[in-house]
Design a protein around this motif. Structure first.
Motif, PDB file in Angstrom:
ATOM      1  N   SER A  70      -9.040  58.707 -17.639  1.00  0.00           N
ATOM      2  CA  SER A  70      -7.711  58.683 -18.313  1.00  0.00           C
ATOM      3  C   SER A  70      -7.638  57.526 -19.223  1.00  0.00           C
ATOM      4  O   SER A  70      -6.974  58.076 -20.316  1.00  0.00           O
ATOM      5  CB  SER A  70      -6.756  58.571 -17.128  1.00  0.00           C
ATOM      6  N   MET A  71      -8.372  56.579 -19.251  1.00  0.00           N
ATOM      7  CA  MET A  71      -8.482  55.618 -20.028  1.00  0.00           C
ATOM      8  C   MET A  71      -8.662  56.146 -21.423  1.00  0.00           C
ATOM      9  O   MET A  71      -8.394  56.009 -22.700  1.00  0.00           O
ATOM     10  CB  MET A  71      -8.912  54.172 -19.921  1.00  0.00           C
ATOM     11  N   LEU A  72     -10.106  56.965 -21.375  1.00  0.00           N
ATOM     12  CA  LEU A  72     -10.646  57.465 -22.381  1.00  0.00           C
ATOM     13  C   LEU A  72      -9.766  58.689 -23.224  1.00  0.00           C
ATOM     14  O   LEU A  72      -9.970  58.658 -24.074  1.00  0.00           O
ATOM     15  CB  LEU A  72     -11.948  58.094 -21.771  1.00  0.00           C
ATOM     16  N   LYS A  73      -9.237  59.512 -22.339  1.00  0.00           N
ATOM     17  CA  LYS A  73      -8.421  60.461 -22.752  1.00  0.00           C
ATOM     18  C   LYS A  73      -7.535  59.882 -23.597  1.00  0.00           C
ATOM     19  O   LYS A  73      -7.106  60.365 -24.788  1.00  0.00           O
ATOM     20  CB  LYS A  73      -7.694  61.475 -21.580  1.00  0.00           C
ATOM     21  N   ARG A  74      -6.668  58.829 -23.114  1.00  0.00           N
ATOM     22  CA  ARG A  74      -5.487  58.198 -23.788  1.00  0.00           C
ATOM     23  C   ARG A  74      -6.083  57.656 -25.072  1.00  0.00           C
ATOM     24  O   ARG A  74      -5.387  57.571 -26.082  1.00  0.00           O
ATOM     25  CB  ARG A  74      -4.948  57.149 -22.738  1.00  0.00           C
ATOM     26  N   THR A  75      -7.208  57.178 -25.021  1.00  0.00           N
ATOM     27  CA  THR A  75      -7.549  56.448 -26.237  1.00  0.00           C
ATOM     28  C   THR A  75      -8.098  57.403 -27.262  1.00  0.00           C
ATOM     29  O   THR A  75      -7.624  57.273 -28.616  1.00  0.00           O
ATOM     30  CB  THR A  75      -8.945  55.838 -26.107  1.00  0.00           C
ATOM     31  N   VAL A  76      -8.498  58.592 -26.800  1.00  0.00           N
ATOM     32  CA  VAL A  76      -8.720  59.799 -28.020  1.00  0.00           C
ATOM     33  C   VAL A  76      -7.633  60.358 -28.444  1.00  0.00           C
ATOM     34  O   VAL A  76      -7.357  60.382 -29.610  1.00  0.00           O
ATOM     35  CB  VAL A  76      -9.540  60.753 -27.236  1.00  0.00           C
ATOM     36  N   ARG A  77      -6.675  60.553 -27.765  1.00  0.00           N
ATOM     37  CA  ARG A  77      -5.371  61.017 -28.182  1.00  0.00           C
ATOM     38  C   ARG A  77      -4.615  60.021 -28.873  1.00  0.00           C
ATOM     39  O   ARG A  77      -4.143  60.533 -29.862  1.00  0.00           O
ATOM     40  CB  ARG A  77      -4.369  61.441 -26.875  1.00  0.00           C
ATOM     41  N   ARG A  78      -4.592  58.906 -28.600  1.00  0.00           N
ATOM     42  CA  ARG A  78      -3.910  57.921 -29.540  1.00  0.00           C
ATOM     43  C   ARG A  78      -4.439  57.589 -30.879  1.00  0.00           C
ATOM     44  O   ARG A  78      -3.585  57.673 -31.804  1.00  0.00           O
ATOM     45  CB  ARG A  78      -3.884  56.680 -28.599  1.00  0.00           C
ATOM     46  N   SER A  79      -5.793  57.666 -30.967  1.00  0.00           N
ATOM     47  CA  SER A  79      -6.386  57.173 -32.228  1.00  0.00           C
ATOM     48  C   SER A  79      -6.841  58.354 -32.775  1.00  0.00           C
ATOM     49  O   SER A  79      -7.045  58.157 -34.188  1.00  0.00           O
ATOM     50  CB  SER A  79      -7.464  56.213 -31.942  1.00  0.00           C
ATOM     51  N   HIS A  80      -6.968  59.493 -32.277  1.00  0.00           N
ATOM     52  CA  HIS A  80      -7.539  60.682 -33.237  1.00  0.00           C
ATOM     53  C   HIS A  80      -8.835  60.592 -33.666  1.00  0.00           C
ATOM     54  O   HIS A  80      -9.144  61.180 -34.762  1.00  0.00           O
ATOM     55  CB  HIS A  80      -6.540  61.304 -33.913  1.00  0.00           C
ATOM     56  N   GLN A  81      -9.781  59.818 -33.090  1.00  0.00           N
ATOM     57  CA  GLN A  81     -11.120  59.474 -33.466  1.00  0.00           C
ATOM     58  C   GLN A  81     -12.052  60.020 -32.310  1.00  0.00           C
ATOM     59  O   GLN A  81     -11.611  59.802 -31.347  1.00  0.00           O
ATOM     60  CB  GLN A  81     -11.115  57.933 -33.920  1.00  0.00           C
ATOM     61  N   LEU A  82     -13.170  60.716 -32.940  1.00  0.00           N
ATOM     62  CA  LEU A  82     -14.137  61.167 -31.688  1.00  0.00           C
ATOM     63  C   LEU A  82     -15.412  60.681 -32.083  1.00  0.00           C
ATOM     64  O   LEU A  82     -16.306  61.115 -31.877  1.00  0.00           O
ATOM     65  CB  LEU A  82     -14.289  62.650 -32.181  1.00  0.00           C
ATOM     66  N   SER A  83     -15.584  59.432 -32.739  1.00  0.00           N
ATOM     67  CA  SER A  83     -16.803  58.745 -32.714  1.00  0.00           C
ATOM     68  C   SER A  83     -16.953  57.802 -31.592  1.00  0.00           C
ATOM     69  O   SER A  83     -16.322  57.133 -31.086  1.00  0.00           O
ATOM     70  CB  SER A  83     -16.702  57.640 -33.926  1.00  0.00           C
ATOM     71  N   ALA A  84     -18.138  57.940 -30.792  1.00  0.00           N
ATOM     72  CA  ALA A  84     -18.332  57.574 -29.457  1.00  0.00           C
ATOM     73  C   ALA A  84     -18.619  56.122 -29.475  1.00  0.00           C
ATOM     74  O   ALA A  84     -18.051  55.174 -28.801  1.00  0.00           O
ATOM     75  CB  ALA A  84     -19.728  58.139 -28.929  1.00  0.00           C
ATOM     76  N   GLU A  85     -19.006  55.444 -30.919  1.00  0.00           N
ATOM     77  CA  GLU A  85     -19.436  54.123 -30.795  1.00  0.00           C
ATOM     78  C   GLU A  85     -18.075  53.119 -31.014  1.00  0.00           C
ATOM     79  O   GLU A  85     -17.873  52.325 -30.315  1.00  0.00           O
ATOM     80  CB  GLU A  85     -19.876  53.975 -31.933  1.00  0.00           C
ATOM     81  N   SER A  86     -17.078  54.059 -31.735  1.00  0.00           N
ATOM     82  CA  SER A  86     -15.654  53.296 -31.815  1.00  0.00           C
ATOM     83  C   SER A  86     -15.071  53.466 -30.903  1.00  0.00           C
ATOM     84  O   SER A  86     -13.988  52.461 -30.355  1.00  0.00           O
ATOM     85  CB  SER A  86     -15.097  53.864 -33.211  1.00  0.00           C
ATOM     86  N   ILE A  87     -15.022  54.453 -30.050  1.00  0.00           N
ATOM     87  CA  ILE A  87     -14.187  54.708 -28.746  1.00  0.00           C
ATOM     88  C   ILE A  87     -14.800  53.716 -27.501  1.00  0.00           C
ATOM     89  O   ILE A  87     -13.788  53.040 -27.026  1.00  0.00           O
ATOM     90  CB  ILE A  87     -14.446  56.114 -28.175  1.00  0.00           C
ATOM     91  N   ALA A  88     -16.055  53.490 -27.513  1.00  0.00           N
ATOM     92  CA  ALA A  88     -16.683  52.679 -26.529  1.00  0.00           C
ATOM     93  C   ALA A  88     -16.172  50.963 -26.833  1.00  0.00           C
ATOM     94  O   ALA A  88     -15.834  50.347 -26.039  1.00  0.00           O
ATOM     95  CB  ALA A  88     -18.166  52.778 -26.584  1.00  0.00           C
ATOM     96  N   LYS A  89     -15.980  50.641 -28.218  1.00  0.00           N
ATOM     97  CA  LYS A  89     -15.488  49.535 -28.538  1.00  0.00           C
ATOM     98  C   LYS A  89     -14.300  49.115 -28.319  1.00  0.00           C
ATOM     99  O   LYS A  89     -13.544  48.322 -27.821  1.00  0.00           O
ATOM    100  CB  LYS A  89     -16.024  49.238 -29.918  1.00  0.00           C
ATOM    101  N   ASP A  90     -13.563  50.339 -28.621  1.00  0.00           N
ATOM    102  CA  ASP A  90     -12.177  50.155 -28.252  1.00  0.00           C
ATOM    103  C   ASP A  90     -11.951  50.063 -26.708  1.00  0.00           C
ATOM    104  O   ASP A  90     -10.701  49.308 -26.254  1.00  0.00           O
ATOM    105  CB  ASP A  90     -11.077  51.601 -28.817  1.00  0.00           C
ATOM    106  N   LEU A  91     -12.258  50.928 -25.986  1.00  0.00           N
ATOM    107  CA  LEU A  91     -12.242  50.641 -24.385  1.00  0.00           C
ATOM    108  C   LEU A  91     -12.577  49.468 -23.982  1.00  0.00           C
ATOM    109  O   LEU A  91     -12.190  48.713 -23.002  1.00  0.00           O
ATOM    110  CB  LEU A  91     -13.101  51.643 -23.915  1.00  0.00           C
ATOM    111  N   GLN A  92     -13.584  48.673 -24.582  1.00  0.00           N
ATOM    112  CA  GLN A  92     -14.285  47.298 -24.283  1.00  0.00           C
ATOM    113  C   GLN A  92     -13.248  46.545 -24.533  1.00  0.00           C
ATOM    114  O   GLN A  92     -12.887  45.449 -23.608  1.00  0.00           O
ATOM    115  CB  GLN A  92     -15.498  47.179 -25.134  1.00  0.00           C
ATOM    116  N   THR A  93     -12.674  46.354 -25.762  1.00  0.00           N
ATOM    117  CA  THR A  93     -11.594  45.505 -26.092  1.00  0.00           C
ATOM    118  C   THR A  93     -10.190  45.712 -25.482  1.00  0.00           C
ATOM    119  O   THR A  93      -9.644  44.602 -25.152  1.00  0.00           O
ATOM    120  CB  THR A  93     -11.487  45.520 -27.731  1.00  0.00           C
ATOM    121  N   SER A  94      -9.556  46.840 -25.466  1.00  0.00           N
ATOM    122  CA  SER A  94      -8.474  47.096 -24.903  1.00  0.00           C
ATOM    123  C   SER A  94      -8.217  47.124 -23.426  1.00  0.00           C
ATOM    124  O   SER A  94      -7.368  46.629 -22.720  1.00  0.00           O
ATOM    125  CB  SER A  94      -7.855  48.364 -25.674  1.00  0.00           C
TER     126      SER A  94
END
Length: 84
Positions: A7-31
């Motif tokens: 659910s956190m992954l879905k929310r991150t993708v919908r919020r930021s509209h980015q599909l780069s796995a590296e940037s999403i992984a970093k975003d999940l780690q920080t937030s």
């Protein structure tokens, strides 16, 4: 991956509209504080229906059809809304 992580992954993708796995992984780690690899992010995104290809416009108009459409347009260019 747990349901909370998904659910956190879905929310991150919908919020930021980015599909780069590296940037999403970093975003999940920080937030969220989740330690998640980019491979896991890619696998989960693919399972959720997010794919790495964008839709392309494919009109499928052959030369013969294009010629016929142009002839029809030229024949009907004087039509009015009244039908005359």
């Amino acid at each position: 991956m747990t349901e909370l992580g998904q659910s956190m992954l879905k929310r991150t993708v919908r919020r930021s509209h980015q599909l780069s796995a590296e940037s999403i992984a970093k975003d999940l780690q920080t937030s969220c504080g989740l330690q998640i690899s980019t491979t896991t992010v890619r696998r989960e995104l693919y399972g959720m229906g997010f794919h790495d290809q964008t839709a392309a416009s494919k009109p499928y108009i052959t030369k013969c059809n294009a010629k016929q459409q142009m002839q029809w347009c030229k024949a009907c260019r004087h039509w009015t809304q009244n039908g005359t």
